[in-house]
Design a protein around this motif. Structure first.
Motif, PDB file in Angstrom:
ATOM      1  N   MET A   1     -32.514  32.010  23.657  1.00 12.66           N
ATOM      2  CA  MET A   1     -32.477  31.432  22.327  1.00 12.66           C
ATOM      3  C   MET A   1     -31.031  31.356  21.862  1.00 12.66           C
ATOM      4  SD  MET A   1     -34.344  32.833  18.896  1.00 12.66           S
ATOM      5  CE  MET A   1     -35.949  32.706  19.651  1.00 12.66           C
ATOM      6  N   ARG A   2     -30.595  30.170  21.445  1.00 12.20           N
ATOM      7  CA  ARG A   2     -29.176  29.982  21.168  1.00 12.20           C
ATOM      8  C   ARG A   2     -28.722  30.742  19.931  1.00 12.20           C
ATOM      9  NH1 ARG A   2     -31.248  25.265  23.100  1.00 12.20           N
ATOM     10  NH2 ARG A   2     -30.284  24.421  24.967  1.00 12.20           N
ATOM     11  N   THR A   3     -29.621  30.993  18.989  1.00  7.93           N
ATOM     12  CA  THR A   3     -29.247  31.728  17.787  1.00  7.93           C
ATOM     13  C   THR A   3     -29.641  33.186  17.881  1.00  7.93           C
ATOM     14  OG1 THR A   3     -31.335  31.086  16.781  1.00  7.93           O
ATOM     15  CG2 THR A   3     -29.418  29.705  16.302  1.00  7.93           C
ATOM     16  N   ALA A   4     -29.839  33.668  19.085  1.00  9.50           N
ATOM     17  CA  ALA A   4     -30.402  35.010  19.258  1.00  9.50           C
ATOM     18  C   ALA A   4     -29.484  36.117  18.757  1.00  9.50           C
ATOM     19  CB  ALA A   4     -30.733  35.257  20.718  1.00  9.50           C
ATOM     20  N   ASN A 198     -35.240  32.133  13.080  1.00  7.13           N
ATOM     21  CA  ASN A 198     -34.330  31.768  14.164  1.00  7.13           C
ATOM     22  C   ASN A 198     -35.064  31.117  15.328  1.00  7.13           C
ATOM     23  OD1 ASN A 198     -31.404  32.669  13.623  1.00  7.13           O
ATOM     24  ND2 ASN A 198     -32.632  34.384  12.887  1.00  7.13           N
ATOM     25  N   GLY A 199     -36.307  31.520  15.557  1.00  8.80           N
ATOM     26  CA  GLY A 199     -37.098  30.886  16.605  1.00  8.80           C
ATOM     27  C   GLY A 199     -37.385  29.431  16.299  1.00  8.80           C
ATOM     28  N   SER A 202     -34.102  27.330  16.445  1.00  7.96           N
ATOM     29  CA  SER A 202     -33.667  27.130  17.826  1.00  7.96           C
ATOM     30  C   SER A 202     -34.493  26.058  18.527  1.00  7.96           C
ATOM     31  CB  SER A 202     -33.764  28.455  18.594  1.00  7.96           C
ATOM     32  OG  SER A 202     -33.390  28.285  19.937  1.00  7.96           O
ATOM     33  N   ALA A 203     -35.792  25.987  18.188  1.00 10.10           N
ATOM     34  CA  ALA A 203     -36.686  25.023  18.844  1.00 10.10           C
ATOM     35  C   ALA A 203     -36.636  23.635  18.221  1.00 10.10           C
ATOM     36  CB  ALA A 203     -38.115  25.546  18.795  1.00 10.10           C
ATOM     37  N   SER A 204     -35.908  23.475  17.109  1.00  2.81           N
ATOM     38  CA  SER A 204     -35.981  22.221  16.346  1.00  2.81           C
ATOM     39  C   SER A 204     -35.021  21.146  16.822  1.00  2.81           C
ATOM     40  CB  SER A 204     -35.718  22.510  14.861  1.00  2.81           C
ATOM     41  OG  SER A 204     -34.342  22.798  14.632  1.00  2.81           O
ATOM     42  N   ASP A 205     -34.138  21.464  17.756  1.00  3.13           N
ATOM     43  CA  ASP A 205     -33.171  20.496  18.268  1.00  3.13           C
ATOM     44  C   ASP A 205     -32.358  19.868  17.133  1.00  3.13           C
ATOM     45  OD1 ASP A 205     -31.849  19.096  20.285  1.00  3.13           O
ATOM     46  OD2 ASP A 205     -33.238  17.396  20.204  1.00  3.13           O
ATOM     47  N   LYS A 209     -32.195  24.034   9.943  1.00  4.77           N
ATOM     48  CA  LYS A 209     -31.064  24.945   9.959  1.00  4.77           C
ATOM     49  C   LYS A 209     -31.304  26.046   8.929  1.00  4.77           C
ATOM     50  CE  LYS A 209     -28.224  22.293   6.671  1.00  4.77           C
ATOM     51  NZ  LYS A 209     -26.939  21.541   6.479  1.00  4.77           N
ATOM     52  N   GLU A 259     -36.257  30.855  25.354  1.00  5.13           N
ATOM     53  CA  GLU A 259     -35.909  29.607  24.709  1.00  5.13           C
ATOM     54  C   GLU A 259     -37.192  28.972  24.199  1.00  5.13           C
ATOM     55  OE1 GLU A 259     -33.059  27.556  24.539  1.00  5.13           O
ATOM     56  OE2 GLU A 259     -31.608  28.871  25.494  1.00  5.13           O
TER      57      GLU A 259
END
Length: 262
Positions: A1-4, A198-199, A202-205, A209, A259
């Protein structure tokens, strides 16, 4: 996850707790656990496989091994969960449930296994406000929330005027419906705890935000019918999993490595 990394910082995972009790052997006892499957990454339906997965499922699998219990899952809507558990329809409930005094009157809670804070989720191109004060100041802006949940009360009391009937709060039966309304522009703000927020982002492309500072703090626990003899064994298992690094491993898996949507 990019915002993990941000998720872990906001989540504030607890590593302290009561003195550990011996983890008992419950000799294969069946434990019926009810959940909503709508709270990633704690528990949700994987969009690729259709399988129910998440942090809480992994935690319960580990607890089942340690306590020697047979875990059986059922599904129910959030608004019916606490009442159903309190009436003894299920042995236990899980869905990132905030430990609150009013809920303690109806159900027993396990010790906390995680701490999180409320985050503000907005559309990815939102430019009209960037914090709670800015949202509150614009009477044209609407918030989506699920009645009876912590995000609903934080929206009412920490962002708006304390009026639970404020017309700026659009109520939805599920968090997913509120989030979909945010995506389509029917509301302008949805609150969620940091684990789920955050999940979804992260999944919203880029479609969603997070803005502003975290609002409030909440602790998560499993729920049980009042007087349940499962609370002590569950607390012993949670304490052992904190002490031996199991919860840290779950945090790494679900907040760093997983992810959403992959």
């Amino acid at each position: 996850m990019r915002t993990a990394l941000a998720a872990l910082a906001f989540a504030g995972i607890i590593h302290s707790g009561p003195v550990m009790a011996e983890v008992p052997d419950l000799k294969g006892r069946e434990v019926v656990v009810v959940t909503e499957n709508a709270y990633p990454p704690l528990q949700f339906v994987d969009p690729g496989s259709g399988e129910a997965i998440g942090w809480e499922y992994d935690a319960m699998a580990e607890i089942g091994k340690r306590l020697n219990v047979n875990v059986v899952y059922e599904n129910i809507s959030w608004d019916a969960m606490i009442a159903a558990v309190s009436q003894g329809q299920y042995d236990m409930g899980m869905t990132g449930i905030t430990i609150r005094e009013d809920r303690m009157e109806k159900v027993d809670f396990s010790d906390s296994y995680m701490v999180s804070q409320m985050l503000m989720i907005v559309a990815g191109d939102e430019s009209r406000f960037d914090d709670a004060r800015g949202f509150a100041a614009d009477s044209d802006l609407l918030a989506g929330a699920q009645p009876g949940t912590t995000p609903f009360y934080v929206t009412v009391y920490d962002i708006l005027d304390g009026n639970e009937a404020n017309p700026r709060i659009i109520q939805f039966e599920t968090f997913g419906a509120a989030l979909q309304a945010l995506r389509t522009g029917d509301v302008d703000l949805v609150l969620s705890d940091s684990t789920a927020a955050n999940g979804y982002v992260s999944a919203s492309d880029g479609g969603l935000k997070i803005v502003g500072e975290p609002l409030g703090t909440e602790e998560f626990g499993f729920i049980f019918p009042k007087g349940s003899d499962l609370v002590g064994p569950m607390n012993a298992a949670i304490a052992e999993m904190k002490a031996d690094g199991t919860l840290d491993a779950l945090n790494t898996k679900w907040f760093l490595e997983y992810e959403m949507g992959q």
